[in-house]
Design a protein around this motif. Structure first.
Motif, PDB file in Angstrom:
ATOM      1  N   LYS A  19      75.496 -31.846  36.924  1.00 15.19           N
ATOM      2  CA  LYS A  19      74.328 -32.395  37.604  1.00 15.19           C
ATOM      3  C   LYS A  19      74.737 -33.490  38.580  1.00 15.19           C
ATOM      4  N   ILE A  20      75.692 -34.287  38.174  1.00 16.24           N
ATOM      5  CA  ILE A  20      76.262 -35.322  39.027  1.00 16.24           C
ATOM      6  C   ILE A  20      77.769 -35.141  39.055  1.00 16.24           C
ATOM      7  N   SER A  21      78.390 -35.692  40.079  1.00 16.08           N
ATOM      8  CA  SER A  21      79.834 -35.556  40.212  1.00 16.08           C
ATOM      9  C   SER A  21      80.425 -36.891  40.649  1.00 16.08           C
ATOM     10  N   LEU A  22      81.735 -36.941  40.721  1.00 16.37           N
ATOM     11  CA  LEU A  22      82.456 -38.158  41.109  1.00 16.37           C
ATOM     12  C   LEU A  22      83.456 -37.781  42.190  1.00 16.37           C
ATOM     13  N   LEU A  23      83.305 -38.375  43.351  1.00 14.54           N
ATOM     14  CA  LEU A  23      84.196 -38.067  44.463  1.00 14.54           C
ATOM     15  C   LEU A  23      85.076 -39.264  44.804  1.00 14.54           C
ATOM     16  N   ARG A  24      86.351 -38.962  45.050  1.00 16.09           N
ATOM     17  CA  ARG A  24      87.280 -39.938  45.630  1.00 16.09           C
ATOM     18  C   ARG A  24      87.640 -39.412  47.006  1.00 16.09           C
ATOM     19  N   ILE A  25      87.236 -40.144  48.020  1.00 13.05           N
ATOM     20  CA  ILE A  25      87.409 -39.679  49.403  1.00 13.05           C
ATOM     21  C   ILE A  25      88.297 -40.670  50.150  1.00 13.05           C
ATOM     22  N   MET A  60      90.670 -46.044  54.436  1.00  8.81           N
ATOM     23  CA  MET A  60      89.640 -46.458  53.490  1.00  8.81           C
ATOM     24  C   MET A  60      89.608 -45.464  52.346  1.00  8.81           C
ATOM     25  N   SER A  61      89.559 -45.979  51.122  1.00  8.96           N
ATOM     26  CA  SER A  61      89.463 -45.155  49.927  1.00  8.96           C
ATOM     27  C   SER A  61      88.136 -45.455  49.243  1.00  8.96           C
ATOM     28  N   LEU A  62      87.300 -44.429  49.160  1.00  9.20           N
ATOM     29  CA  LEU A  62      85.939 -44.573  48.630  1.00  9.20           C
ATOM     30  C   LEU A  62      85.791 -43.744  47.365  1.00  9.20           C
ATOM     31  N   GLN A  63      85.230 -44.354  46.318  1.00 12.03           N
ATOM     32  CA  GLN A  63      84.924 -43.629  45.090  1.00 12.03           C
ATOM     33  C   GLN A  63      83.455 -43.817  44.789  1.00 12.03           C
ATOM     34  N   THR A  64      82.731 -42.700  44.611  1.00 11.58           N
ATOM     35  CA  THR A  64      81.296 -42.794  44.362  1.00 11.58           C
ATOM     36  C   THR A  64      80.808 -41.624  43.518  1.00 11.58           C
ATOM     37  N   ILE A  65      79.799 -41.873  42.715  1.00 15.07           N
ATOM     38  CA  ILE A  65      79.060 -40.808  42.041  1.00 15.07           C
ATOM     39  C   ILE A  65      78.152 -40.161  43.080  1.00 15.07           C
ATOM     40  N   VAL A  66      77.972 -38.850  42.991  1.00 14.39           N
ATOM     41  CA  VAL A  66      77.094 -38.133  43.920  1.00 14.39           C
ATOM     42  C   VAL A  66      76.208 -37.157  43.149  1.00 14.39           C
ATOM     43  N   ALA A  98      79.581 -40.276  58.145  1.00 19.11           N
ATOM     44  CA  ALA A  98      80.934 -40.621  58.600  1.00 19.11           C
ATOM     45  C   ALA A  98      81.348 -39.870  59.854  1.00 19.11           C
ATOM     46  N   GLU A  99      80.589 -38.839  60.218  1.00 22.00           N
ATOM     47  CA  GLU A  99      80.985 -37.981  61.335  1.00 22.00           C
ATOM     48  C   GLU A  99      81.163 -38.786  62.624  1.00 22.00           C
ATOM     49  N   GLY A 100      82.316 -38.605  63.260  1.00 18.81           N
ATOM     50  CA  GLY A 100      82.605 -39.299  64.502  1.00 18.81           C
ATOM     51  C   GLY A 100      83.112 -40.716  64.321  1.00 18.81           C
ATOM     52  N   VAL A 101      83.064 -41.220  63.083  1.00 18.80           N
ATOM     53  CA  VAL A 101      83.541 -42.576  62.784  1.00 18.80           C
ATOM     54  C   VAL A 101      84.844 -42.516  61.993  1.00 18.80           C
ATOM     55  N   PHE A 102      84.823 -41.729  60.934  1.00 15.73           N
ATOM     56  CA  PHE A 102      86.005 -41.518  60.102  1.00 15.73           C
ATOM     57  C   PHE A 102      86.275 -40.027  59.972  1.00 15.73           C
ATOM     58  N   GLU A 103      87.532 -39.699  59.857  1.00 12.88           N
ATOM     59  CA  GLU A 103      87.947 -38.352  59.507  1.00 12.88           C
ATOM     60  C   GLU A 103      88.261 -38.310  58.024  1.00 12.88           C
ATOM     61  N   VAL A 104      87.785 -37.282  57.340  1.00 17.62           N
ATOM     62  CA  VAL A 104      88.081 -37.131  55.920  1.00 17.62           C
ATOM     63  C   VAL A 104      89.497 -36.599  55.773  1.00 17.62           C
ATOM     64  N   GLU A 105      90.347 -37.402  55.161  1.00 15.30           N
ATOM     65  CA  GLU A 105      91.734 -36.999  54.945  1.00 15.30           C
ATOM     66  C   GLU A 105      91.863 -36.148  53.683  1.00 15.30           C
ATOM     67  N   SER A 106      91.127 -36.522  52.623  1.00 18.99           N
ATOM     68  CA  SER A 106      91.155 -35.735  51.387  1.00 18.99           C
ATOM     69  C   SER A 106      89.937 -36.061  50.546  1.00 18.99           C
ATOM     70  N   VAL A 107      89.540 -35.091  49.714  1.00 21.83           N
ATOM     71  CA  VAL A 107      88.429 -35.269  48.766  1.00 21.83           C
ATOM     72  C   VAL A 107      88.904 -34.809  47.397  1.00 21.83           C
ATOM     73  N   HIS A 108      88.672 -35.623  46.390  1.00 25.23           N
ATOM     74  CA  HIS A 108      89.058 -35.292  45.018  1.00 25.23           C
ATOM     75  C   HIS A 108      87.806 -35.341  44.149  1.00 25.23           C
ATOM     76  N   ASN A 109      87.594 -34.306  43.363  1.00 27.16           N
ATOM     77  CA  ASN A 109      86.444 -34.239  42.466  1.00 27.16           C
ATOM     78  C   ASN A 109      86.884 -34.659  41.063  1.00 27.16           C
ATOM     79  N   GLY A 110      86.321 -35.777  40.580  1.00 32.17           N
ATOM     80  CA  GLY A 110      86.686 -36.282  39.260  1.00 32.17           C
ATOM     81  C   GLY A 110      85.557 -36.173  38.243  1.00 32.17           C
ATOM     82  N   ARG A 111      84.732 -35.126  38.378  1.00 32.81           N
ATOM     83  CA  ARG A 111      83.548 -34.998  37.509  1.00 32.81           C
ATOM     84  C   ARG A 111      83.908 -35.021  36.029  1.00 32.81           C
ATOM     85  N   LEU A 112      84.872 -34.218  35.623  1.00 31.26           N
ATOM     86  CA  LEU A 112      85.230 -34.163  34.202  1.00 31.26           C
ATOM     87  C   LEU A 112      85.981 -35.421  33.764  1.00 31.26           C
TER      88      LEU A 112
END
Length: 282
Positions: A265-271, A165-171, A204-218
């Motif tokens: 103040k806010i960021s963008l993550l691709r997980i 699963m590839s998730l992209q969200t503002i945080v 996500a703990e115990g359901v999915f393992e995080v394979e990678s996290v990318h910060n796309g804030r800029l």
């Protein structure tokens, strides 16, 4: 205001309006900038490729896109020859647009993920820019995490054991939910509340393992600035389509968003997630 009404408030302003300032693929989410002379079109294509590669679309037969927008991912899945690409949206305008394209193998559904019941599992799930709408400002933190955990649990059940699963969200980043701009919360994305990375990880703990996290804030600051520049360039046409008040609202929203990303103040993550139980990674 329920989720569908809130989504339509923003996304059903009109396809013609959005086409004035988005790129040709109508991709309404953070691009991935490649260099100082990059174009919005190239940067958005790079973002789409990131998510397709994350779920290994080249070898997939079934892929789900949760919050499919105007179908940019669905089109590319169809072009790849994926047997079935399913898109979920709550926007009437977006659903009608995708259906009008009649992409082979694509099924777009006007349906909430909470109500979706697939007939088979998927090789990959992509969700870009939908997660921000799952919780509301009135939810306690525990309730937010509960909503997110429900989402992750359902997605895990919809995926094959070796799926991705590839998730992209503002945080929220260095800003609390209590400090969120009321203009954005009430006039742009009503009844929506951003997650934090900690809330996502806990859910996500115990359901999915995080394979990678990318910060796309800029990257997102740059994307919003590109959109704002295009909207200014087509302001006369935009006013004719939706009126001066709506255009002014979007101009303000894009300026504030770019500033928020620049300031952290806010960021963008691709997980990228892989299910616990993937036998290839034991």
């Amino acid at each position: 205001m329920d989720a569908a009404t809130a989504i339509r408030h923003h996304y059903d302003v009109g396809n013609s309006f959005y086409s004035l300032w988005l790129d040709n693929s109508l991709t309404y989410s953070c691009a991935i900038r490649g260099g100082t002379d990059d174009t919005l079109e190239a940067a958005q294509e790079r973002k789409l490729r990131f998510h397709l590669d994350a779920v290994r679309a080249e070898n997939a037969t079934r892929v789900l896109d949760i919050g499919c927008g105007w179908g940019a991912i669905l089109k590319r899945l169809s072009d790849h020859g994926v047997d079935r690409a399913v898109g979920l949206t709550l926007s009437d305008e977006q659903a009608a647009y995708v259906r009008s394209r009649a992409y082979p193998g694509v099924d777009v559904r006007l349906e909430n993920w909470r109500d979706y019941d697939p007939d088979d599992r998927f090789d990959g799930i992509i969700s870009i820019g939908a997660f921000e709408h799952f919780a509301t400002p009135n939810d306690a933190i525990a309730e937010k995490i509960g909503v997110y955990r429900d989402f992750f649990t359902r997605c895990r059940g919809w995926l094959h054991d070796d799926g991705r699963m590839s998730l992209q969200t503002i945080v929220y980043a260095n800003m609390s939910r209590e400090s969120a701009n009321p203009f954005v919360q009430h006039d742009i994305f009503p009844n929506a509340d951003l997650p934090t990375f900690a809330e996502i990880a806990a859910a996500a703990e115990g359901v999915f393992e995080v394979e990678s996290v990318h910060n796309g804030r800029l990257d997102y600051a740059w994307t919003c600035e590109q959109w704002a520049r295009r909207l200014r360039r087509h302001r006369t046409e935009a006013v004719e389509l939706v009126g001066a008040d709506v255009v002014a609202r979007y101009e303000r929203y894009l300026r504030l968003s770019a500033l928020g990303f620049r300031m952290g103040k806010i960021s963008l993550l691709r997980i990228i997630f892989r299910p616990y139980g993937d036998k290839h990674f034991r």
